[in-house]
Design a protein around this motif. Structure first.
Motif, mmCIF file in Angstrom:
data_model
loop_
_atom_site.group_PDB
_atom_site.id
_atom_site.type_symbol
_atom_site.label_atom_id
_atom_site.label_comp_id
_atom_site.label_asym_id
_atom_site.label_seq_id
_atom_site.Cartn_x
_atom_site.Cartn_y
_atom_site.Cartn_z
ATOM 1 N N VAL A 1 -4.855 -7.701 -8.746
ATOM 2 C CA VAL A 1 -6.257 -7.696 -8.312
ATOM 3 C C VAL A 1 -6.417 -8.541 -7.053
ATOM 4 N N GLN B 1 -5.010 -6.652 -4.102
ATOM 5 C CA GLN B 1 -5.903 -5.582 -3.665
ATOM 6 C C GLN B 1 -7.079 -6.134 -2.868
ATOM 7 N N THR C 1 -9.775 -1.234 0.042
ATOM 8 C CA THR C 1 -9.207 -0.897 -1.263
ATOM 9 C C THR C 1 -10.098 0.130 -1.946
ATOM 10 N N TRP D 1 -11.141 1.152 -5.000
ATOM 11 C CA TRP D 1 -11.135 0.737 -6.389
ATOM 12 C C TRP D 1 -11.288 1.898 -7.372
ATOM 13 N N ALA E 1 -7.997 3.473 -7.743
ATOM 14 C CA ALA E 1 -7.074 2.574 -8.448
ATOM 15 C C ALA E 1 -7.291 2.642 -9.955
ATOM 16 N N LEU F 1 -2.416 0.158 -10.638
ATOM 17 C CA LEU F 1 -3.575 -0.360 -9.914
ATOM 18 C C LEU F 1 -3.206 -0.707 -8.480
#
Length: 245
Positions: A137, A140, A146, A148, A151, A186
Motif C-alpha cells: 500500500v 502504491q 495508482t 486503485w 488493483a 495489489l
C-alpha cells in the motif's frame, strides 16, 4: 569508482540479507533474535565475529561450521547473495526516487524473510503477510498515479481464483501462498500476477525435476512454493523496469 560503489552497495545488501535470514529462522520458532547470539544450528556453538562476515565467512569455511565441520545450509549463502544483488538493482533503478527505493526495499526484504520461513518450516506467518500488505500500500502511494479500482479488482480475481483452487485441490497450493499472491496482485495487477504464478510454477517444476534426478526419488517433504513466488515477483518487477527503459 562506479565499480567500488556497487561492490559497497552489494555488500551492504548482503549484511541485511544475513539479518533477514536470522529473522526468518528465529521468529517462526519464537527464538529471540535481539538477545540470543548467533550460533551453529547443529553444535549450538556461539559464533565469533570472524564467523559472521556475510559471504566471506561462508567461503572461507568452505560452507561448513568452523567448530563441528557440519555442512551449512546453502540457503544462508544464497540469501546474502540475492539480497546484495537486489540492493544493487534497487540502487540502479531508484537512486533518484528515495520513497520508491525504501518502499521496494521493504517489500523485497519481507519477501526474502517469507521465502526463508517457507523454505525451513513450510510456513508463512500472518505477521509477515500483514507487513507486506502495508508495504505494498505504501509503495502504491509513492507512485505518481495508482489505479486503485484496478488493483482491488486484481486482488479479488486472484484471491477468488486461488481460493476455489484450494477448495478443488486441497493438497495443491497452500493458504499462505494464496494470501501472498493476493497481496502481490495489489502491486502488480492481474496479468503480471498471472505471469508470476506461471514463472513460479516453472521454477518449482525445474527444482522438483532436479531433485528427482539427483536423488533418484521424489521429494521427502512438500515443496515450499513461497520462495518461487517471491523470486518470480522480483524477476517480473525488474523485467518490467527494463522494458520501460
Amino acid at each position: 569508482m562506479i565499480i567500488i560503489v556497487y561492490i559497497s552497495i552489494f555488500y551492504f545488501g548482503a549484511i541485511f540479507g544475513s539479518f533477514f535470514t536470522v529473522l526468518g529462522t528465529r521468529i517462526p520458532i519464537k527464538e529471540n533474535f535481539t538477545t540470543t547470539r548467533s550460533h551453529c544450528v547443529h553444535c549450538r556453538h556461539t559464533l565469533q565475529t570472524t564467523d559472521l562476515f556475510p559471504i566471506v565467512s561462508y567461503v572461507c569455511h568452505r560452507g561448513k561450521c568452523a567448530y563441528c565441520a557440519t555442512k551449512i545450509d546453502p540457503m544462508y549463502f544464497a540469501s546474502e547473495i540475492i539480497s546484495g544483488f537486489v540492493t544493487c538493482l534497487l540502487y540502479y533503478f531508484y537512486a533518484t526516487d528515495l520513497l520508491q527505493l525504501l518502499a521496494l526495499a521493504f517489500m523485497f526484504s519481507l519477501l526474502l524473510v517469507i521465502s526463508i520461513t517457507d523454505y525451513l518450516y513450510l510456513l508463512i506467518p500472518d505477521r509477515f503477510q500483514l507487513l507486506l500488505f502495508f508495504g505494498v500500500v505504501f509503495h502504491q502511494m509513492t507512485l505518481p498515479t495508482t489505479d486503485w479500482p484496478a488493483a482491488f479488482i486484481s486482488f479479488f480475481v486472484i484471491f477468488s481464483l486461488l481460493f476455489f483452487t484450494v477448495l478443488a485441490l486441497p493438497d495443491g497450493i497452500g493458504g499462505g501462498d494464496v494470501k501472498l499472491l493476493s497481496i502481490l496482485s495489489l502491486a502488480f495487477g492481474l496479468e503480471p500476477t498471472l505471469f508470476i504464478i506461471l514463472l513460479a510454477s516453472l521454477f518449482a517444476g525445474f527444482c522438483f525435476l532436479h531433485t528427482y534426478l539427483t536423488n533418484g526419488s521424489s521429494l521427502q517433504r512438500r515443496l515450499p512454493f513461497g520462495p518461487f513466488l517471491a523470486a518470480s515477483a522480483v524477476v517480473v518487477h525488474f523485467a518490467q523496469m527494463v522494458l520501460v527503459l
